[in-house]
Each structure stands twice: as structure tokens, then as C-alpha cells.
Design a protein around this motif. Sequence first.
Motif, PDB file in Angstrom:
ATOM      1  N   VAL A  23      26.170  47.222  16.411  1.00  0.00           N
ATOM      2  CA  VAL A  23      25.392  46.512  15.389  1.00  0.00           C
ATOM      3  C   VAL A  23      24.991  45.127  15.885  1.00  0.00           C
ATOM      4  CG1 VAL A  23      25.521  45.475  13.082  1.00  0.00           C
ATOM      5  CG2 VAL A  23      26.390  47.792  13.453  1.00  0.00           C
ATOM      6  N   VAL A  24      25.922  44.414  16.462  1.00  0.00           N
ATOM      7  CA  VAL A  24      25.636  43.064  16.963  1.00  0.00           C
ATOM      8  C   VAL A  24      24.595  43.129  18.080  1.00  0.00           C
ATOM      9  CG1 VAL A  24      26.608  41.065  18.170  1.00  0.00           C
ATOM     10  CG2 VAL A  24      27.862  42.103  16.257  1.00  0.00           C
ATOM     11  N   ALA A  25      24.773  44.047  19.021  1.00  0.00           N
ATOM     12  CA  ALA A  25      23.824  44.163  20.137  1.00  0.00           C
ATOM     13  C   ALA A  25      22.425  44.490  19.632  1.00  0.00           C
ATOM     14  CB  ALA A  25      24.299  45.230  21.124  1.00  0.00           C
ATOM     15  N   GLU A  26      22.323  45.375  18.672  1.00  0.00           N
ATOM     16  CA  GLU A  26      21.014  45.738  18.120  1.00  0.00           C
ATOM     17  C   GLU A  26      20.349  44.534  17.464  1.00  0.00           C
ATOM     18  OE1 GLU A  26      17.610  47.439  17.421  1.00  0.00           O
ATOM     19  OE2 GLU A  26      19.196  48.369  18.611  1.00  0.00           O
ATOM     20  N   ASN A  27      21.107  43.747  16.747  1.00  0.00           N
ATOM     21  CA  ASN A  27      20.544  42.556  16.107  1.00  0.00           C
ATOM     22  C   ASN A  27      20.108  41.516  17.137  1.00  0.00           C
ATOM     23  OD1 ASN A  27      20.631  42.562  12.992  1.00  0.00           O
ATOM     24  ND2 ASN A  27      22.499  43.611  13.623  1.00  0.00           N
ATOM     25  N   ILE A  28      20.893  41.342  18.188  1.00  0.00           N
ATOM     26  CA  ILE A  28      20.517  40.399  19.241  1.00  0.00           C
ATOM     27  C   ILE A  28      19.234  40.858  19.927  1.00  0.00           C
ATOM     28  CG2 ILE A  28      21.204  39.440  21.481  1.00  0.00           C
ATOM     29  CD1 ILE A  28      24.124  39.489  20.412  1.00  0.00           C
ATOM     30  N   ARG A  29      19.116  42.162  20.164  1.00  0.00           N
ATOM     31  CA  ARG A  29      17.931  42.713  20.843  1.00  0.00           C
ATOM     32  C   ARG A  29      16.636  42.421  20.091  1.00  0.00           C
ATOM     33  NH1 ARG A  29      21.195  48.067  21.941  1.00  0.00           N
ATOM     34  NH2 ARG A  29      22.034  47.539  23.988  1.00  0.00           N
ATOM     35  N   ARG A  30      16.714  42.263  18.798  1.00  0.00           N
ATOM     36  CA  ARG A  30      15.512  41.984  18.008  1.00  0.00           C
ATOM     37  C   ARG A  30      14.948  40.590  18.263  1.00  0.00           C
ATOM     38  NH1 ARG A  30      17.724  43.582  12.323  1.00  0.00           N
ATOM     39  NH2 ARG A  30      18.627  45.563  12.925  1.00  0.00           N
ATOM     40  N   HIS A  31      15.754  39.723  18.833  1.00  0.00           N
ATOM     41  CA  HIS A  31      15.365  38.318  18.946  1.00  0.00           C
ATOM     42  C   HIS A  31      15.267  37.771  20.366  1.00  0.00           C
ATOM     43  CE1 HIS A  31      15.660  37.900  14.621  1.00  0.00           C
ATOM     44  NE2 HIS A  31      16.772  38.593  14.689  1.00  0.00           N
ATOM     45  N   PHE A  32      15.754  38.530  21.346  1.00  0.00           N
ATOM     46  CA  PHE A  32      15.788  38.024  22.711  1.00  0.00           C
ATOM     47  C   PHE A  32      15.223  39.050  23.675  1.00  0.00           C
ATOM     48  CE2 PHE A  32      19.087  35.716  20.450  1.00  0.00           C
ATOM     49  CZ  PHE A  32      18.812  34.411  20.814  1.00  0.00           C
ATOM     50  N   PRO A  33      14.700  38.606  24.820  1.00  0.00           N
ATOM     51  CA  PRO A  33      14.101  39.518  25.789  1.00  0.00           C
ATOM     52  C   PRO A  33      15.102  40.551  26.327  1.00  0.00           C
ATOM     53  CG  PRO A  33      13.577  37.232  26.326  1.00  0.00           C
ATOM     54  CD  PRO A  33      14.590  37.205  25.223  1.00  0.00           C
ATOM     55  N   ALA A  34      14.683  41.807  26.337  1.00  0.00           N
ATOM     56  CA  ALA A  34      15.556  42.898  26.782  1.00  0.00           C
ATOM     57  C   ALA A  34      15.959  42.761  28.242  1.00  0.00           C
ATOM     58  CB  ALA A  34      14.863  44.238  26.546  1.00  0.00           C
ATOM     59  N   GLU A  35      15.047  42.261  29.077  1.00  0.00           N
ATOM     60  CA  GLU A  35      15.343  42.189  30.509  1.00  0.00           C
ATOM     61  C   GLU A  35      16.457  41.187  30.837  1.00  0.00           C
ATOM     62  OE1 GLU A  35      11.869  39.478  29.657  1.00  0.00           O
ATOM     63  OE2 GLU A  35      12.333  41.560  29.202  1.00  0.00           O
ATOM     64  N   GLU A  36      16.790  40.327  29.906  1.00  0.00           N
ATOM     65  CA  GLU A  36      17.853  39.335  30.127  1.00  0.00           C
ATOM     66  C   GLU A  36      19.163  39.714  29.436  1.00  0.00           C
ATOM     67  OE1 GLU A  36      16.231  35.721  28.613  1.00  0.00           O
ATOM     68  OE2 GLU A  36      14.656  35.621  30.125  1.00  0.00           O
ATOM     69  N   GLU A  37      19.195  40.873  28.797  1.00  0.00           N
ATOM     70  CA  GLU A  37      20.332  41.229  27.942  1.00  0.00           C
ATOM     71  C   GLU A  37      21.676  41.176  28.659  1.00  0.00           C
ATOM     72  OE1 GLU A  37      21.205  44.527  24.628  1.00  0.00           O
ATOM     73  OE2 GLU A  37      20.662  45.361  26.578  1.00  0.00           O
ATOM     74  N   ARG A  38      21.770  41.798  29.801  1.00  0.00           N
ATOM     75  CA  ARG A  38      23.061  41.851  30.500  1.00  0.00           C
ATOM     76  C   ARG A  38      23.521  40.465  30.941  1.00  0.00           C
ATOM     77  NH1 ARG A  38      23.829  47.307  33.825  1.00  0.00           N
ATOM     78  NH2 ARG A  38      23.521  48.728  32.074  1.00  0.00           N
ATOM     79  N   HIS A  39      22.620  39.706  31.542  1.00  0.00           N
ATOM     80  CA  HIS A  39      22.986  38.349  31.978  1.00  0.00           C
ATOM     81  C   HIS A  39      23.400  37.503  30.773  1.00  0.00           C
ATOM     82  CE1 HIS A  39      21.459  39.426  35.823  1.00  0.00           C
ATOM     83  NE2 HIS A  39      20.176  39.317  35.506  1.00  0.00           N
ATOM     84  N   ARG A  40      22.603  37.560  29.728  1.00  0.00           N
ATOM     85  CA  ARG A  40      22.868  36.768  28.527  1.00  0.00           C
ATOM     86  C   ARG A  40      24.238  37.112  27.943  1.00  0.00           C
ATOM     87  NH1 ARG A  40      18.604  38.122  26.100  1.00  0.00           N
ATOM     88  NH2 ARG A  40      19.499  39.898  25.030  1.00  0.00           N
ATOM     89  N   GLN A  41      24.553  38.391  27.910  1.00  0.00           N
ATOM     90  CA  GLN A  41      25.803  38.790  27.280  1.00  0.00           C
ATOM     91  C   GLN A  41      27.020  38.416  28.124  1.00  0.00           C
ATOM     92  OE1 GLN A  41      25.602  39.793  24.086  1.00  0.00           O
ATOM     93  NE2 GLN A  41      27.782  39.368  24.181  1.00  0.00           N
ATOM     94  N   VAL A  42      26.916  38.538  29.435  1.00  0.00           N
ATOM     95  CA  VAL A  42      28.027  38.129  30.304  1.00  0.00           C
ATOM     96  C   VAL A  42      28.264  36.621  30.165  1.00  0.00           C
ATOM     97  CG1 VAL A  42      28.738  37.854  32.718  1.00  0.00           C
ATOM     98  CG2 VAL A  42      27.817  40.050  31.916  1.00  0.00           C
ATOM     99  N   LEU A  43      27.184  35.852  30.132  1.00  0.00           N
ATOM    100  CA  LEU A  43      27.325  34.404  29.942  1.00  0.00           C
ATOM    101  C   LEU A  43      27.885  34.075  28.567  1.00  0.00           C
ATOM    102  CD1 LEU A  43      24.037  33.220  31.671  1.00  0.00           C
ATOM    103  CD2 LEU A  43      26.375  33.063  32.572  1.00  0.00           C
TER     104      LEU A  43
END
Length: 119
Positions: A23-43
Amino acid sequence: MPHPDARPAGETVPADLTGLAAVVAENIRRHFPAEEERHRQVLALAEEVGEFVGAYRRWAGMARRTGDFSDVREELADVVITAYVTAHVLDIDLETAWRAKARHILSRGWRDQPDGNTS
């Protein structure tokens, strides 16, 4: 005033951390670029660990200002939730991973002795 994306207060929380992570990941995806998802989440995970350490330091009297233990508890919960979200975006089954790691930890012994014995 609640954020426009906030869920209503009475809405059900997912039954487990894996469901919450989705649920959290899906909500984050609505607001931030998909290509940065992994980097953003690790940070984000590193950031949450830092916030936990800061809260602990304040509570333990090791910082310029003091803090409550409730802050330590909340920040540690953030670490756990963010770890599950990070696992979700990295396609890691964290339930399986932590169980495998637990078996390894419990089978390796706790401390090497000076004579080389690991019991």
C-alpha cells in the motif's frame, strides 16, 4: 488539517507488514518518478535508521537536546515499515529472507573462543 492523500482515520490498516508495504509503495509511486524508485527507497531506509539513532541518542542523553522513549519506539517502527517497503520495491520476499537469516544466525554460534571453539 490532514493531507489530501491521507486515508480516512477509520480505514483499516493492512493485516501484515507485507500488505502495508504494498500500500505504501503504491501511494509513493503516484507521486514520484518510477525510474528512481529503488534508489529513493534504499536512501529512505538509511534516512529512517538515522532518525532512529538520533531519537535514541536524545533519549539516552547523548545529544544536545533530550527526547522521549516514545520517539525511539516510533522511529524504530518507521525503520521496520521502511525495510518492508524497500524489500517490496526490490522484489525481496522479506518474510522468507528473515526466516532464512534467522536459521543461519541460530546455527553459527555466538562467539569465537580464544581456543578457536565457537560454542
